[in-house]
Design an enzyme around this catalytic site. Structure first.
Site, PDB file in Angstrom:
ATOM      1  N   GLU A 275      43.547  97.891  57.994  1.00 19.82           N
ATOM      2  CA  GLU A 275      44.795  98.016  57.216  1.00 19.82           C
ATOM      3  C   GLU A 275      44.414  97.955  55.742  1.00 19.82           C
ATOM      4  OE1 GLU A 275      47.140  94.746  58.955  1.00 19.82           O
ATOM      5  OE2 GLU A 275      45.951  93.348  57.770  1.00 19.82           O
ATOM      6  N   CYS A 353      53.822  92.352  22.837  1.00 19.50           N
ATOM      7  CA  CYS A 353      53.542  91.354  21.809  1.00 19.50           C
ATOM      8  C   CYS A 353      52.840  90.148  22.427  1.00 19.50           C
ATOM      9  CB  CYS A 353      54.827  90.942  21.135  1.00 19.50           C
ATOM     10  SG  CYS A 353      55.691  92.354  20.444  1.00 19.50           S
TER      11      CYS A 353
HETATM   12  C1  LIG Z   1      47.041  93.075  50.908  1.00 21.86           C
HETATM   13  C2  LIG Z   1      46.747  93.097  52.351  1.00 21.86           C
HETATM   14  C3  LIG Z   1      46.010  94.158  52.877  1.00 21.86           C
HETATM   15  C4  LIG Z   1      45.402  95.235  52.032  1.00 21.86           C
HETATM   16  O1  LIG Z   1      44.397  94.706  51.229  1.00 21.86           O
HETATM   17  P1  LIG Z   1      43.451  95.677  50.339  1.00 21.86           P
HETATM   18  O2  LIG Z   1      42.541  94.740  49.649  1.00 21.86           O
HETATM   19  O3  LIG Z   1      44.363  96.410  49.414  1.00 21.86           O
HETATM   20  O4  LIG Z   1      42.767  96.604  51.289  1.00 21.86           O
HETATM   21  C5  LIG Z   1      45.809  94.174  54.246  1.00 21.86           C
HETATM   22  N1  LIG Z   1      46.301  93.199  55.041  1.00 21.86           N
HETATM   23  C6  LIG Z   1      47.021  92.161  54.561  1.00 21.86           C
HETATM   24  C7  LIG Z   1      47.518  91.128  55.485  1.00 21.86           C
HETATM   25  C8  LIG Z   1      47.262  92.073  53.197  1.00 21.86           C
HETATM   26  O5  LIG Z   1      47.940  91.045  52.719  1.00 21.86           O
END
Ligand SMILES: *Cc1c(COP(=O)(O)O)cnc(C)c1O
Length: 429
Positions: A275, A353
């Site tokens: 993911e 600023c």
């Molecule tokens: C943010 C997140 C991701 C993606 O992370 P990247 O570093 O952008 O690949 C995947 N899984 C979970 C649970 C996340 O919180």
């Protein structure tokens, strides 16, 4: 590899120049190269082993056009709130969704069930009870993964969500308790484990070792507690090298190593879920900001741009310089002298600023003039999405979505594409 309609850097510069000519106000825009995004994702999904699935973690950039572009070419989306679930369902009513994140509310869990998410990644023993309770109230069962907060084996990435004490997941040492509880609850089905543990990891070897460790632990738990794992979610966390853009995460080396890890664990026969957020959308995004002023204070040069950390907070958040190139603009509209430096070291500041509004510090430039445009690359992830847009109430940037032969967006003119600009230059891949 195919490069259909993708903008080379040279073409992107020409695109910005022609868009600039069409408007009177100083230029400030996000530009997204959609063919580049498609080509990149195509390369990732076709090189991944067949048991793998690539999800996009939308918090990196939940722009609707990007989600629409990605929906047909990723396996699904990973979300961390009901708002994100609704954004996904607005572009695709069926696409698989993984729902994670700490502190899920009753409303969110109900919404997730109503929107038919594929898996809920459960972050604590209490949340396990809550998901089961809500599912039982609804007379349904929910497939879940337990999110593990590893005790060790997390690569040395920029951000760590596991391997150190954090609010994420269930402590590795408490996973046996959570498994026993999950098995006893009637309205949830334990389908495996979720290991998202880091962000911005650049080490392909470390990443493969991490996946190996996820397999090892999950196998032990499957054996000891007698249940069947379907999914091993190894999270996102693959990084972008903002300091040395020629030297990025070695994806093909990671694929080689991943194939070896999978061969070692081929008895497991699980789907391996990735993911990724940053690694998917970072490279398709550009942020163009016009230089408004150049000055010397205390012996150091500063240039001030239209825009800044309220549009692109990442460099200020991480206290690092963001990579950019200079697009020289010849036109100068005023009858008085144009601010200009040659062979100088300059710090790029935004229009806010606060001394924290810095996009890049102490950068050598051959030549820079007020009216030139700075084109920042690798801003498609955690750029606009994490920025405090309305601090100081300056206008938001324009948005341009570049296709092979059209540009659409919020800028003054939309049909800005100049076909001749978009023919690949000789020698450009
Ligand atoms: C943010 C997140 C991701 C993606 O992370 P990247 O570093 O952008 O690949 C995947 N899984 C979970 C649970 C996340 O919180």
């Amino acid at each position: 590899m195919e490069f259909i309609g993708e903008c080379s850097f040279f073409m992107m510069e020409n695109t910005v120049k022609s868009l600039r000519m069409e408007q009177k106000k100083p230029f400030c825009a996000y530009l997204y190269d959609l063919p580049k995004l498609r080509n990149h994702v195509h390369q990732l999904t076709t090189s991944l082993p067949s048991v793998s699935r690539l999800f996009y973690a939308i918090k990196a950039n939940s722009d609707e056009t990007l989600l629409r572009t990605l929906a047909p070419i990723v396996h699904g989306f990973e979300v961390a709130s009901l708002g994100e679930i609704e954004k996904v369902r607005a572009v695709d009513k069926d696409i698989p969704i993984l729902f994670g994140g700490p502190g899920k509310t009753q409303d969110e869990i109900e919404g997730a069930i109503d929107h038919k998410v594929t898996l809920i990644n459960v972050e604590s023993v209490h949340e396990l009870q809550l998901v089961n309770y809500i599912a039982s109230q609804k007379g349904t069962t929910v497939d879940i993964l337990l999110r593990v907060n590893l005790r060790s084996s997390v690569p040395n990435a920029r951000l760590k969500m596991a391997g150190v004490p954090t609010q994420f997941g269930i402590d590795e040492v408490n996973i046996p308790i959570a498994i026993l509880l999950a098995k006893s609850l009637l309205n949830i089905t334990l389908r495996g484990f979720h290991f998202h543990a880091m962000s911005n990891n650049l080490d392909s070897k470390g990443h493969a070792e991490f996946v190996d460790r996820c397999f090892e632990l999950s196998k032990t738990w499957e054996e000891n507690f007698d249940f069947d794992i379907f999914y091993l979610n190894v999270g996102g966390g693959i990084g972008i090298n903002y300091q040395d853009i020629e030297n990025q995460f070695n994806w093909m080396d990671f694929m080689d190593r991943l194939n070896r890890v999978l061969a070692k664990h081929k008895d497991a026969n699980w789907e391996v879920l990735f993911e990724c957020g940053r690694y998917i959308t970072s490279s398709c995004g550009y942020y163009a900001a016009e230089v408004l002023d150049i000055k010397q204070n205390h012996g150091e040069y500063f240039c001030v741009v239209r825009g800044g950390s309220h549009h692109l907070r990442l460099p200020a958040a991480w206290k690092q310089s963001h990579p950019f190139t200079i697009i020289p603009i010849e036109k100068w509209p005023y009858p008085f002298i144009r601010p200009k430096i040659n062979e100088a070291v300059v710090t790029v500041a935004g229009e806010l600023c606060t001394p924290n509004d810095i996009l890049a510090r102490d950068i050598n430039v051959p030549s820079l003039k007020a009216g030139d445009i700075l084109l920042f690359s690798y801003v498609g992830a955690y750029g606009w999405a994490i920025s405090h847009h309305d601090f100081l109430s300056h206008p938001h940037p324009d948005y341009y979505y570049i296709e092979a032969d059209t540009i659409s967006g919020s800028g003054s003119k939309m049909e800005a594409s100049n076909k001749s600009d978009r023919t690949p230059a000789a020698g450009v891949p």
